[in-house]
Design a protein around this motif. Sequence first.
Motif, PDB file in Angstrom:
ATOM      1  N   MET A 336       0.887  -1.213  -0.019  1.00 22.99           N
ATOM      2  CA  MET A 336       0.045   0.026   0.012  1.00 22.99           C
ATOM      3  C   MET A 336       0.920   1.194  -0.181  1.00 22.99           C
ATOM      4  O   MET A 336       0.743   2.348  -0.783  1.00 22.99           O
ATOM      5  CB  MET A 336      -0.936   0.118   1.174  1.00 22.99           C
ATOM      6  N   ASN A 339       2.545   1.506  -3.578  1.00 22.01           N
ATOM      7  CA  ASN A 339       1.407   1.873  -4.675  1.00 22.01           C
ATOM      8  C   ASN A 339       0.544   2.663  -4.445  1.00 22.01           C
ATOM      9  O   ASN A 339      -0.238   3.131  -5.564  1.00 22.01           O
ATOM     10  CB  ASN A 339       0.956   0.492  -4.962  1.00 22.01           C
ATOM     11  N   GLU A 340       0.134   3.209  -3.197  1.00 26.37           N
ATOM     12  CA  GLU A 340      -0.862   4.308  -3.174  1.00 26.37           C
ATOM     13  C   GLU A 340      -0.420   5.594  -3.491  1.00 26.37           C
ATOM     14  O   GLU A 340       0.196   6.206  -2.886  1.00 26.37           O
ATOM     15  CB  GLU A 340      -1.332   4.173  -1.690  1.00 26.37           C
ATOM     16  N   SER A 399      -6.500   5.956   2.705  1.00 27.00           N
ATOM     17  CA  SER A 399      -6.282   5.332   1.407  1.00 27.00           C
ATOM     18  C   SER A 399      -7.049   5.792   0.629  1.00 27.00           C
ATOM     19  O   SER A 399      -8.388   6.323   1.002  1.00 27.00           O
ATOM     20  CB  SER A 399      -6.225   3.916   1.719  1.00 27.00           C
ATOM     21  N   LYS A 401      -8.293   3.494  -1.378  1.00 24.67           N
ATOM     22  CA  LYS A 401      -9.281   2.417  -1.545  1.00 24.67           C
ATOM     23  C   LYS A 401      -9.673   2.188  -0.183  1.00 24.67           C
ATOM     24  O   LYS A 401      -9.727   0.898   0.194  1.00 24.67           O
ATOM     25  CB  LYS A 401      -8.321   1.444  -2.095  1.00 24.67           C
ATOM     26  N   TYR A 402     -10.168   3.028   0.531  1.00 30.04           N
ATOM     27  CA  TYR A 402     -10.453   2.922   1.999  1.00 30.04           C
ATOM     28  C   TYR A 402     -11.796   2.018   2.201  1.00 30.04           C
ATOM     29  O   TYR A 402     -11.940   1.190   3.114  1.00 30.04           O
ATOM     30  CB  TYR A 402     -10.766   4.220   2.774  1.00 30.04           C
ATOM     31  N   PHE A 479      -5.227   2.210   6.698  1.00 34.45           N
ATOM     32  CA  PHE A 479      -5.565   2.463   5.156  1.00 34.45           C
ATOM     33  C   PHE A 479      -7.145   2.296   5.198  1.00 34.45           C
ATOM     34  O   PHE A 479      -7.707   1.950   4.249  1.00 34.45           O
ATOM     35  CB  PHE A 479      -5.070   1.449   4.254  1.00 34.45           C
TER      36      PHE A 479
END
Length: 547
Positions: A336, A339-340, A399, A401-402, A479
């Motif tokens: 994460m 890539n985040e 994040s 993508k939380y 995240f």
Amino acid sequence: MQDYRTLKLLDCFERIFSGFGVDYKIMRRLLQVKLTMDGRRVPTIFSQNAKKENKEKNNQYIKSLWIYVLFGLFLIPFVLMGDNYLFQMSLFYGIFTFFVMTSMISDFSSVLLDIRDRNILFPKPVDRKTISTAKMVHVTIYLSFLTIALAGIPLIVGLIKNGLLFFLIAAVNIILIDLLVVGLTALIYLSILRFFDGEKLKDIINYVQIGLSLMIMVGYQLLIRSFELIDLTVSLQPKWWQVFIFPMWFGANIEMMMKGTFQPFYLIFSALGLIVPILSIWIYLKFTSTFEQNLQKLAYHGKSKEKKRSKVGQFLLNIICRSPEERAVFRFAGSMMRNERDFKLKAYPSLGFSIVIPFIIIMNTLREDFVQLSDSKSYLTIYFSLIIIPTIMILLKYSGKYKGAFIYRVAPLKQLKLVFSGTIKAFIFKLYLPVYLLLSALFLFLFGAKILPDLVAVFISACLYAVICFMVLKKALPFSESFDEYNQNGNSAIIFGLMLIVALFAGLHFASTLLPYGIYLYLGVSIICLGIFWKLAFNISWEQIVE
């Protein structure tokens, strides 16, 4: 939709836009939609004060301008400090450029790289030039607001103190700097778009944004060191590399016009200050169609390559994380953080600053007296690398993508302790340790191998500090929260308080160096404290989690 006053002012230039082949009526409607949508976007600098219920009613960017006005007040002393215009106005323009460039990176890159216009408008009978012009005018409107907020009051003060000529030259310079910033930012992105596509492109853009932030800080230090203070008088020693410090271009033309010093040095700098901004924006406009075509590459989502795990890496992981669950969390958190993109854009500049700041402190302290460097205790400036830990510890909660955080509920986790400990270990070994090893190598080169025990002690202190930050901050699953909530919980005061602990560590470390073998005593106590705090910190139940 609301008919904004900026659009009414823009109506005065309708013939000019039409003369360049732009459909003004369509462009105006596009801008009206963009300005309406901007009311729902919260600028980075003002995100902590934005409330959800007000996002769609008010333009948060306009409301945030008072912060830039406050920053602009700090520019007033550079206008008032004397008549060495090259020195004071170079600093003025350097600080102004810093704020404009960082604002471009944080708030306007998403506008320059927006591909929704293509998806929505390209199938419609709308001219491509009109779409591109609307995007450029959109950025220009907000950049104008930012410029007036930052430089408006200092320029008025300059008008009163130095007269109309100073005001006019300074105002023209600020416009040229805005053109240079927009042009350079767009051209950098255009160059990247030309050679890369998809996921690789997005990563490179992310690193370019981070690199620009670091270059601004380093460039500011070079600007300061271009001048020398001799008998309370600032003097300049011309060097060839000063040509690349563009704030000096604009300070030079004020010095030249206000004092009539038409030396070759000032003439060259003044010419660069006029030609380069105009040339950069002309090149961007020339390649606008190419820029727009290549933007479509951002819509491509390539497949990420799965990295093979090395035996050495797996062996080290088994040592760092004893249980399979903790190893899984370690790999997940590391992935994460790697890539985040939103996380990297907020966290990686801080990591870069942690490398630069210790050396800036050393340079500011010692100046030219580097002979005594190896015998000093300036290596303790490495503690400045710890001040970024609280900020990143807070970022670990967020994040893009939380919504995938439900995985914590369905995963066969025996206890939350492993989730938090695995994430903290991933941060320490994946993010902080590489930076610290680089710093340590540089410090060993400067101070010698005698500071090796000190460097080990600082790293143990950093691990202990990360655990203390975790214990103080509100608990949330890694995240699991949206970046829209970032900084809305008033974390600034907590971060400042936690930074004081770094001073305590540095003070104890310094005190230990005054005792025979004191550093080893400090190291032993730090290891014991780390072991105790580590056992106590992660005993978190579901009821303690902020959701």
